[in-house]
Motif scaffolding. Structure first.
Motif, mmCIF file in Angstrom:
data_model
loop_
_atom_site.group_PDB
_atom_site.id
_atom_site.type_symbol
_atom_site.label_atom_id
_atom_site.label_comp_id
_atom_site.label_asym_id
_atom_site.label_seq_id
_atom_site.Cartn_x
_atom_site.Cartn_y
_atom_site.Cartn_z
ATOM 1 N N LEU A 126 0.824 -1.210 0.000
ATOM 2 C CA LEU A 126 0.000 0.000 0.000
ATOM 3 C C LEU A 126 0.860 1.262 0.000
ATOM 4 C CD1 LEU A 126 -2.870 -0.950 2.467
ATOM 5 C CD2 LEU A 126 -2.922 -0.926 -0.036
ATOM 6 N N PRO A 127 0.538 2.224 -0.857
ATOM 7 C CA PRO A 127 1.330 3.456 -0.967
ATOM 8 C C PRO A 127 0.736 4.574 -0.107
ATOM 9 C CG PRO A 127 -0.205 3.343 -2.781
ATOM 10 C CD PRO A 127 -0.496 2.153 -1.917
ATOM 11 N N GLY A 128 1.331 4.849 0.998
ATOM 12 C CA GLY A 128 0.809 5.908 1.849
ATOM 13 C C GLY A 128 1.379 5.810 3.237
ATOM 14 N N ARG A 129 0.992 6.746 4.082
ATOM 15 C CA ARG A 129 1.489 6.756 5.455
ATOM 16 C C ARG A 129 0.623 5.857 6.322
ATOM 17 N NH1 ARG A 129 3.152 12.705 7.420
ATOM 18 N NH2 ARG A 129 4.150 11.397 9.004
ATOM 19 N N VAL A 150 5.603 4.265 11.082
ATOM 20 C CA VAL A 150 4.229 4.182 11.579
ATOM 21 C C VAL A 150 4.066 5.246 12.656
ATOM 22 C CG1 VAL A 150 2.432 2.739 12.612
ATOM 23 C CG2 VAL A 150 4.198 1.680 11.178
ATOM 24 N N THR A 151 3.124 6.139 12.472
ATOM 25 C CA THR A 151 2.865 7.216 13.424
ATOM 26 C C THR A 151 1.768 6.796 14.391
ATOM 27 O OG1 THR A 151 3.448 8.883 11.779
ATOM 28 C CG2 THR A 151 2.129 9.627 13.661
ATOM 29 N N ALA A 348 -7.522 17.325 16.716
ATOM 30 C CA ALA A 348 -6.456 18.277 16.396
ATOM 31 C C ALA A 348 -5.169 17.554 16.022
ATOM 32 C CB ALA A 348 -6.214 19.210 17.584
ATOM 33 N N ALA A 349 -4.865 16.443 16.715
ATOM 34 C CA ALA A 349 -3.666 15.663 16.386
ATOM 35 C C ALA A 349 -3.779 15.062 14.987
ATOM 36 C CB ALA A 349 -3.453 14.567 17.423
ATOM 37 N N HIS A 350 -4.967 14.590 14.631
ATOM 38 C CA HIS A 350 -5.173 14.051 13.290
ATOM 39 C C HIS A 350 -4.994 15.138 12.229
ATOM 40 C CE1 HIS A 350 -6.723 10.467 15.243
ATOM 41 N NE2 HIS A 350 -6.922 9.894 14.073
ATOM 42 N N LEU A 351 -5.526 16.327 12.478
ATOM 43 C CA LEU A 351 -5.419 17.393 11.486
ATOM 44 C C LEU A 351 -3.966 17.809 11.281
ATOM 45 C CD1 LEU A 351 -6.757 19.309 9.536
ATOM 46 C CD2 LEU A 351 -7.200 20.880 11.448
ATOM 47 N N ARG A 352 -3.201 17.882 12.366
ATOM 48 C CA ARG A 352 -1.764 18.200 12.220
ATOM 49 C C ARG A 352 -1.077 17.138 11.372
ATOM 50 N NH1 ARG A 352 -2.326 19.491 17.738
ATOM 51 N NH2 ARG A 352 -1.405 17.484 18.361
ATOM 52 N N SER A 356 0.836 17.551 7.714
ATOM 53 C CA SER A 356 2.215 17.121 7.480
ATOM 54 C C SER A 356 2.284 16.142 6.315
ATOM 55 C CB SER A 356 2.812 16.494 8.739
ATOM 56 O OG SER A 356 2.231 15.230 9.018
ATOM 57 N N SER A 357 1.231 15.331 6.147
ATOM 58 C CA SER A 357 1.185 14.380 5.021
ATOM 59 C C SER A 357 1.056 15.116 3.704
ATOM 60 C CB SER A 357 0.004 13.424 5.198
ATOM 61 O OG SER A 357 0.118 12.655 6.377
ATOM 62 N N SER A 358 0.242 16.176 3.682
ATOM 63 C CA SER A 358 0.056 16.941 2.447
ATOM 64 C C SER A 358 1.314 17.693 2.051
ATOM 65 C CB SER A 358 -1.097 17.938 2.634
ATOM 66 O OG SER A 358 -2.315 17.254 2.857
ATOM 67 N N ALA A 359 2.090 18.099 3.065
ATOM 68 C CA ALA A 359 3.310 18.851 2.789
ATOM 69 C C ALA A 359 4.452 17.962 2.344
ATOM 70 C CB ALA A 359 3.722 19.646 4.028
#
Length: 360
Positions: A126-129, A150-151, A348-352, A356-359
């Protein structure tokens, strides 16, 4: 930012993933992002129904195409347990999005892990975080996937607390606040309670999570028949309440039991209900499974027993019924605050993390 959450099931299905998904999406809805949830649960009020995710029917090509279209409109596709239930759907959607040059990002959320090689083979492709919700799951995933990042993100539950009254308060109340299923050790807690009741113990046993199950509980008819006499006497109770009502139910109990039977990669990945019991200052008896030993290592009113061992659970429960719980100490209160803060700030932790994933 447009975020699409995907899971195979949603409330009112009973389970920790479903409770967390509903709560974290509600938190995200108050933050600067557009968030949507899809699942295969037809009667859900909190998630749009998607036929490709329905566990009761095979996914048609048109269903997969429709799900691909939903995903293509999102900047982040957050897929919960992509390796479970219909892995062919996961693969088809991921391949189709990559094939059309989708510029968004995948987040693959591992709530539960297993020994099945095909699941790990899929995850490796799977390609992604990847994210998990406990160090236990994160470490096992890194080990299985050659050190892949893995975060760890916090879980959450409904912040609003609904009213609820347990059907018993005149004796010691033993509560198992999980969905009723063998892998959560429901048969073990029921049999341990029966042993103590037959010995003359002055207790009530209450098992929650008895409705909206994806699969049957798997409790033997012989054991249920043995329990019926005590149900008629008002000493064993099978109940159901919502995640909002779970705070009240746990607060009214004296002892919370969570005897998950599995260890290793089958181990309890986190346990929202045990975290709630710690926050509420209850006496906790749990198996030495998965993340539970880490969580309870700092809790003075926690007792670990060997996973799957009825005798150990019965002995621990017998002792807990005889020995009333004393007040919480400073370390207990500190752990309670830490867990509650994690619940409150999960969105809020998920949004941060999404940002970071988009950047990246």
């Amino acid at each position: 930012m447009r975020v699409l959450h995907i899971h195979w099931a949603a409330r009112p299905v009973t389970g920790g993933v479903e409770a967390h998904l509903d709560a974290v999406v509600r938190q995200l809805g108050t933050l600067p992002c557009d968030v949507e949830t899809v699942s295969g649960t037809r009667e859900s009020l909190g998630a749009a129904y998607d036929a490709a995710l329905d566990l009761e029917v095979p996914a048609a090509a048109s269903d997969i195409t429709a799900l691909v279209g939903r995903c293509a409109r999102a900047d982040i596709v957050h897929w919960h347990n992509p390796q479970w239930h219909k892995p062919s759907v996961t693969s088809a959607v991921v391949d189709a999005l990559q094939g059309r040059g989708w510029r968004g990002r995948f987040v693959f959320d591992l709530h539960n892990i297993d020994e099945q090689p095909d699941q790990w083979e899929l995850l490796a492709r799977l390609p992604g975080r990847m994210v998990a919700h406990s160090p236990f799951v994160a470490e096992e995933t890194r080990r299985r996937l050659g050190g892949r990042e893995v975060t760890v993100l916090p879980l959450t539950l409904a912040e609003a607390e609904g009213e609820y009254s347990l059907p018993c308060r005149d004796r010691t109340v033993v509560l198992q606040p999980t969905r009723m299923t063998r892998w959560k050790g429901s048969h073990l807690s029921l049999e341990a309670a029966l042993v103590l009741l037959e010995e003359g113990a002055d207790l009530h046993f209450v098992h929650a999570g008895t409705r909206h199950l994806v699969w049957p509980p798997g409790i033997s008819e012989e054991l249920l028949e043995r329990a019926r006499g005590w149900q008629e006497k008002g000493r064993i109770h099978f109940v159901h309440y919502t995640p909002e009502q779970s705070w009240a139910a746990i607060s009214q109990s004296d002892i919370v039991v969570h005897p998950t039977i599995d260890r290793g990669t089958h181990g309890e990945p986190y346990s929202l209900s045990v975290a709630q019991a710690v926050i509420c200052g209850r006496h906790v008896i749990a198996s030495d499974s998965g993340h539970l030993p880490r969580m309870l290592s700092r809790y003075s009113a926690g007792r670990l027993v060997r996973a799957g061992q009825l005798e150990d659970l019965t002995d621990a429960l017998r002792e807990a019924v005889r020995k009333p719980l004393v007040g919480q100490g400073p370390h207990d209160l500190s752990l309670s605050r830490e867990l509650r803060e994690g619940f409150a700030t999960a969105g809020a932790a998920h949004l941060r993390f999404y940002r970071s994933s988009s950047a990246a």
